[in-house]
Design a protein around this motif. Structure first.
Motif, PDB file in Angstrom:
ATOM      1  N   GLY A  45     -43.202  -1.374   4.633  1.00 24.53           N
ATOM      2  CA  GLY A  45     -43.492  -2.785   4.458  1.00 24.53           C
ATOM      3  C   GLY A  45     -42.237  -3.597   4.237  1.00 24.53           C
ATOM      4  N   GLY A  46     -42.448  -4.850   3.961  1.00 26.35           N
ATOM      5  CA  GLY A  46     -41.318  -5.726   3.710  1.00 26.35           C
ATOM      6  C   GLY A  46     -40.811  -6.370   4.980  1.00 26.35           C
ATOM      7  N   SER A  47     -39.953  -7.307   4.798  1.00 25.53           N
ATOM      8  CA  SER A  47     -39.388  -8.070   5.904  1.00 25.53           C
ATOM      9  C   SER A  47     -38.334  -7.269   6.653  1.00 25.53           C
ATOM     10  N   PRO A  54     -28.866  -6.623   7.314  1.00 24.41           N
ATOM     11  CA  PRO A  54     -27.496  -6.465   6.805  1.00 24.41           C
ATOM     12  C   PRO A  54     -27.014  -5.016   6.833  1.00 24.41           C
ATOM     13  N   TRP A  55     -27.924  -4.072   6.668  1.00 23.94           N
ATOM     14  CA  TRP A  55     -27.537  -2.660   6.654  1.00 23.94           C
ATOM     15  C   TRP A  55     -27.302  -2.131   8.060  1.00 23.94           C
ATOM     16  N   ILE A  56     -28.030  -2.663   9.051  1.00 28.05           N
ATOM     17  CA  ILE A  56     -27.754  -2.298  10.442  1.00 28.05           C
ATOM     18  C   ILE A  56     -26.346  -2.768  10.800  1.00 28.05           C
ATOM     19  N   LYS A  57     -26.065  -4.005  10.460  1.00 29.97           N
ATOM     20  CA  LYS A  57     -24.744  -4.571  10.764  1.00 29.97           C
ATOM     21  C   LYS A  57     -23.638  -3.850   9.997  1.00 29.97           C
ATOM     22  N   PHE A  58     -23.908  -3.489   8.745  1.00 27.37           N
ATOM     23  CA  PHE A  58     -22.926  -2.730   7.970  1.00 27.37           C
ATOM     24  C   PHE A  58     -22.663  -1.377   8.632  1.00 27.37           C
ATOM     25  N   ALA A  59     -23.727  -0.681   9.035  1.00 25.62           N
ATOM     26  CA  ALA A  59     -23.571   0.644   9.644  1.00 25.62           C
ATOM     27  C   ALA A  59     -22.704   0.557  10.901  1.00 25.62           C
ATOM     28  N   LYS A  87     -24.052  -7.192  -3.015  1.00 25.77           N
ATOM     29  CA  LYS A  87     -25.359  -7.787  -2.729  1.00 25.77           C
ATOM     30  C   LYS A  87     -25.902  -8.428  -4.002  1.00 25.77           C
ATOM     31  N   ILE A  88     -26.217  -9.709  -3.928  1.00 27.48           N
ATOM     32  CA  ILE A  88     -26.710 -10.429  -5.105  1.00 27.48           C
ATOM     33  C   ILE A  88     -28.118  -9.972  -5.464  1.00 27.48           C
ATOM     34  N   MET A  89     -28.987  -9.902  -4.489  1.00 27.79           N
ATOM     35  CA  MET A  89     -30.352  -9.437  -4.717  1.00 27.79           C
ATOM     36  C   MET A  89     -30.722  -8.464  -3.604  1.00 27.79           C
ATOM     37  N   PRO A  90     -30.237  -7.240  -3.686  1.00 24.99           N
ATOM     38  CA  PRO A  90     -30.539  -6.299  -2.603  1.00 24.99           C
ATOM     39  C   PRO A  90     -32.037  -6.040  -2.510  1.00 24.99           C
ATOM     40  N   ARG A  91     -32.534  -6.043  -1.318  1.00 20.78           N
ATOM     41  CA  ARG A  91     -33.970  -5.830  -1.081  1.00 20.78           C
ATOM     42  C   ARG A  91     -34.304  -4.350  -0.933  1.00 20.78           C
ATOM     43  N   LEU A  92     -33.287  -3.530  -0.717  1.00 22.79           N
ATOM     44  CA  LEU A  92     -33.469  -2.086  -0.664  1.00 22.79           C
ATOM     45  C   LEU A  92     -32.774  -1.483  -1.872  1.00 22.79           C
ATOM     46  N   THR A  93     -33.323  -0.407  -2.399  1.00 20.16           N
ATOM     47  CA  THR A  93     -32.618   0.294  -3.463  1.00 20.16           C
ATOM     48  C   THR A  93     -31.368   0.919  -2.872  1.00 20.16           C
ATOM     49  N   GLU A  94     -30.461   1.348  -3.719  1.00 20.22           N
ATOM     50  CA  GLU A  94     -29.235   1.988  -3.226  1.00 20.22           C
ATOM     51  C   GLU A  94     -29.565   3.215  -2.388  1.00 20.22           C
ATOM     52  N   ASP A  95     -30.513   4.021  -2.851  1.00 18.29           N
ATOM     53  CA  ASP A  95     -30.894   5.221  -2.089  1.00 18.29           C
ATOM     54  C   ASP A  95     -31.530   4.859  -0.752  1.00 18.29           C
ATOM     55  N   GLU A  96     -32.381   3.826  -0.743  1.00 20.12           N
ATOM     56  CA  GLU A  96     -32.994   3.390   0.513  1.00 20.12           C
ATOM     57  C   GLU A  96     -31.945   2.880   1.488  1.00 20.12           C
TER      58      GLU A  96
END
Length: 111
Positions: free
Chosen positions: A32-34, A40-45, A71-80
């Motif tokens: 779920g989720g947006s 941002p993580w695709i672009k970071f990778a 990240k000010i308000m990361p939407r994924l946990t660090e592990d995710e």
């Protein structure tokens, strides 16, 4: 012990990666989720492969840690986020027909 050097694909199409993951999200394969939480993580990778082609796993881990901390308000946990970056790298290597065994791994993801 430092890790071995990697063979980075000659071409990394960031737009194609975003589109690939957008389709997977639309197909309900990313939870779920947006979809915007993943972009941002695709672009970071992709960027980490492009800008640091010879980085070790340890160096990539440090860059990842810095990126996550910014990240000010990361939407994924660090592990995710770590697991997703690893999946992105996997797909980049599969798409480019570059040997997957030569792809980088974040330290915690390989533990």
């Amino acid at each position: 012990m430092p890790s071995a050097s990697f063979s980075v694909p000659a071409v990394i199409n960031v737009d194609a990666e975003v589109n690939y993951w957008r389709q997977r999200h639309a197909d309900g394969l990313m939870g779920g989720g947006s979809f915007g939480h993943f972009v941002p993580w695709i672009k970071f990778a992709c960027d980490s492969l492009i800008t640091h082609p010879r980085a070790s796993d340890e160096e990539r881990e440090a860059v990842f840690q810095t990126e996550y901390a910014l990240k000010i308000m990361p939407r994924l946990t660090e592990d995710e986020a770590r697991a997703f970056v690893d999946q992105c790298w996997e797909h980049v290597y599969l798409s480019s027909h570059t040997d997957r065994a030569t792809r980088p791994r974040l330290i915690a993801a390989s533990a």
